[in-house]
Design a protein around this motif. Sequence first.
Motif, short mmCIF file in Angstrom:
data_model
loop_
_atom_site.label_atom_id
_atom_site.label_comp_id
_atom_site.label_asym_id
_atom_site.label_seq_id
_atom_site.Cartn_x
_atom_site.Cartn_y
_atom_site.Cartn_z
N GLN A 1 3.37 -3.06 -5.47
CA GLN A 1 3.73 -2.25 -6.64
C GLN A 1 2.57 -1.36 -7.06
O GLN A 1 2.76 -0.18 -7.40
CB GLN A 1 4.14 -3.16 -7.80
N MET A 2 1.36 -1.91 -7.04
CA MET A 2 0.18 -1.09 -7.36
C MET A 2 0.03 0.05 -6.36
O MET A 2 -0.25 1.20 -6.72
CB MET A 2 -1.08 -1.95 -7.37
N LEU A 3 0.21 -0.27 -5.09
CA LEU A 3 0.04 0.74 -4.05
C LEU A 3 1.11 1.82 -4.14
O LEU A 3 0.83 3.01 -3.97
CB LEU A 3 0.08 0.07 -2.67
N GLU A 4 2.34 1.43 -4.40
CA GLU A 4 3.43 2.41 -4.49
C GLU A 4 3.21 3.35 -5.66
O GLU A 4 3.59 4.52 -5.60
CB GLU A 4 4.78 1.68 -4.59
N SER A 5 2.58 2.85 -6.74
CA SER A 5 2.28 3.74 -7.87
C SER A 5 1.25 4.79 -7.48
O SER A 5 1.12 5.82 -8.15
CB SER A 5 1.75 2.92 -9.06
N LEU A 6 0.54 4.54 -6.37
CA LEU A 6 -0.44 5.50 -5.85
C LEU A 6 0.12 6.33 -4.70
O LEU A 6 -0.60 7.11 -4.08
CB LEU A 6 -1.70 4.75 -5.37
N GLY A 7 1.39 6.12 -4.40
CA GLY A 7 2.03 6.87 -3.32
C GLY A 7 1.79 6.28 -1.95
O GLY A 7 2.00 6.96 -0.93
N ILE A 8 1.34 5.03 -1.88
CA ILE A 8 1.09 4.36 -0.60
C ILE A 8 2.18 3.31 -0.39
O ILE A 8 2.22 2.30 -1.09
CB ILE A 8 -0.30 3.70 -0.59
N VAL A 9 3.09 3.55 0.56
CA VAL A 9 4.26 2.70 0.75
C VAL A 9 3.99 1.66 1.84
O VAL A 9 3.21 1.90 2.77
CB VAL A 9 5.50 3.53 1.10
N PRO A 10 4.65 0.49 1.75
CA PRO A 10 4.36 -0.62 2.67
C PRO A 10 4.56 -0.29 4.14
O PRO A 10 3.82 -0.78 5.00
CB PRO A 10 5.33 -1.71 2.21
N GLY A 11 5.57 0.53 4.45
CA GLY A 11 5.88 0.78 5.85
C GLY A 11 5.01 1.82 6.52
O GLY A 11 5.11 2.04 7.75
N LYS A 12 4.12 2.45 5.79
CA LYS A 12 3.31 3.51 6.38
C LYS A 12 2.23 2.93 7.29
O LYS A 12 1.64 1.89 7.00
CB LYS A 12 2.65 4.33 5.27
N ARG A 13 1.99 3.61 8.41
CA ARG A 13 0.96 3.17 9.34
C ARG A 13 -0.44 3.45 8.78
O ARG A 13 -0.67 4.50 8.17
CB ARG A 13 1.13 3.90 10.68
N ILE A 14 -1.33 2.50 8.98
CA ILE A 14 -2.72 2.66 8.52
C ILE A 14 -3.33 3.91 9.14
O ILE A 14 -4.04 4.67 8.48
CB ILE A 14 -3.56 1.43 8.88
N ALA A 15 -3.04 4.14 10.40
CA ALA A 15 -3.62 5.28 11.11
C ALA A 15 -3.16 6.62 10.54
O ALA A 15 -3.82 7.64 10.74
CB ALA A 15 -3.27 5.21 12.60
N ASP A 16 -2.02 6.61 9.84
CA ASP A 16 -1.48 7.84 9.26
C ASP A 16 -1.97 8.09 7.84
O ASP A 16 -1.67 9.14 7.25
CB ASP A 16 0.05 7.81 9.27
N LEU A 17 -2.70 7.14 7.27
CA LEU A 17 -3.25 7.33 5.93
C LEU A 17 -4.46 8.25 5.99
O LEU A 17 -5.24 8.21 6.94
CB LEU A 17 -3.67 5.99 5.32
N THR A 18 -4.63 9.06 4.97
CA THR A 18 -5.84 9.88 4.88
C THR A 18 -7.02 8.98 4.54
O THR A 18 -6.83 7.85 4.05
CB THR A 18 -5.70 10.95 3.79
N PRO A 19 -8.26 9.43 4.76
CA PRO A 19 -9.42 8.62 4.35
C PRO A 19 -9.38 8.26 2.87
O PRO A 19 -9.77 7.15 2.48
CB PRO A 19 -10.61 9.52 4.68
N ASP A 20 -8.88 9.18 2.04
CA ASP A 20 -8.77 8.93 0.61
C ASP A 20 -7.78 7.79 0.34
O ASP A 20 -8.04 6.90 -0.46
CB ASP A 20 -8.32 10.21 -0.10
N GLU A 21 -6.64 7.80 1.04
CA GLU A 21 -5.64 6.75 0.86
C GLU A 21 -6.14 5.41 1.37
O GLU A 21 -5.87 4.36 0.77
CB GLU A 21 -4.34 7.14 1.58
N GLN A 22 -6.89 5.42 2.46
CA GLN A 22 -7.45 4.17 2.97
C GLN A 22 -8.44 3.56 1.98
O GLN A 22 -8.48 2.34 1.80
CB GLN A 22 -8.12 4.41 4.33
N GLN A 23 -9.21 4.43 1.33
CA GLN A 23 -10.16 3.93 0.33
C GLN A 23 -9.41 3.34 -0.87
O GLN A 23 -9.80 2.28 -1.40
CB GLN A 23 -11.09 5.06 -0.12
N LYS A 24 -8.34 3.99 -1.31
CA LYS A 24 -7.52 3.45 -2.40
C LYS A 24 -6.95 2.09 -2.01
O LYS A 24 -6.93 1.15 -2.82
CB LYS A 24 -6.38 4.41 -2.72
N LEU A 25 -6.47 1.99 -0.78
CA LEU A 25 -5.90 0.73 -0.30
C LEU A 25 -6.94 -0.38 -0.32
O LEU A 25 -6.65 -1.50 -0.76
CB LEU A 25 -5.35 0.94 1.11
#
Length: 288
Positions: free
Chosen positions: A114-138
């Motif tokens: 729920q915290m991640l989805e509020s940041l626009g990071i969804v469970p099914g997304k591949r780690i490799a497809d996240l931006t460096p900024d999104e990986q840091q948020k995660l």
Amino acid sequence: MSSIVLDNLTFDAKSGDQLENVSLELTSPQVIAFCSNDNGATTALKQLLDAQGSIEEGAVLVNGEPLGKVNRRHGNSLVAHFDDVELKGKTVLKAVKNPLKHHQNVLTVDQTNQMLESLGIVPGKRIADLTPDEQQKLRIVLLLSWCRPIVLLDNAFDGLDEDSRLTMSDLVADYTKKTDSLVIFTSQDVSTLMRFSKIIYYFEGSHLTSARNVEMLDSVDCVVTIIGTGFPVENAVKLGAHMLEEAPKETRFLFTGNIQVLLPLLEQSTITDVRIEDATVEDELMTW
């Protein structure tokens, strides 16, 4: 409530970093910043709490008890370190599930998602497809999901863009209040240190030089360079100027406060140029 009290502490960390004659008291719920010319103080604090090194002098109390007694009772359930967070798994969901199953008294997978989805990071997304900024948020969210009373965030904010820093600082502040926890971070950006903490502790190497409450400040420190003569230094000091350099035709100072109050002092015909820049960590350490 969580607390860390160092009483005239001299500590030699396993890494070779040190704390020398340091006395301070950190209590929750607070977000606290360390400002230093290197990472020695934060590394030494981490290893102190992990019992990786030797206490030469002084004492350490955590939650009112000697550190050794607390470590024996709580093991690794007291402190969370940002550099211990790894993204394991191909998807966000896997990255969430893997660390949570190895810790007790943590958030559930659903709460973390729920915290991640509020940041626009969804469970099914591949780690490799996240931006460096999104990986840091995660990584920051995973750290918070462990629900430790003491969180060492290190320089995690520096790995985010400006908008994300604001978003994640709000998330961390909210977490701190809701869980009555103590969060400690550092940064090479002075505005980050001042905006996202309540208190800044200034370290010159292994020595604590000063502490500063910045919670009520509504501005960020800047450095003003004045070329020319006739600048009324004494008046500027009364308004919040801290002199860094003074020469016959150049004055440089760190200013704490609303820069607008300085404008009348700059209206001198003998002043030929004025430059206003963000303060650096080096400027802060020269002042505080």
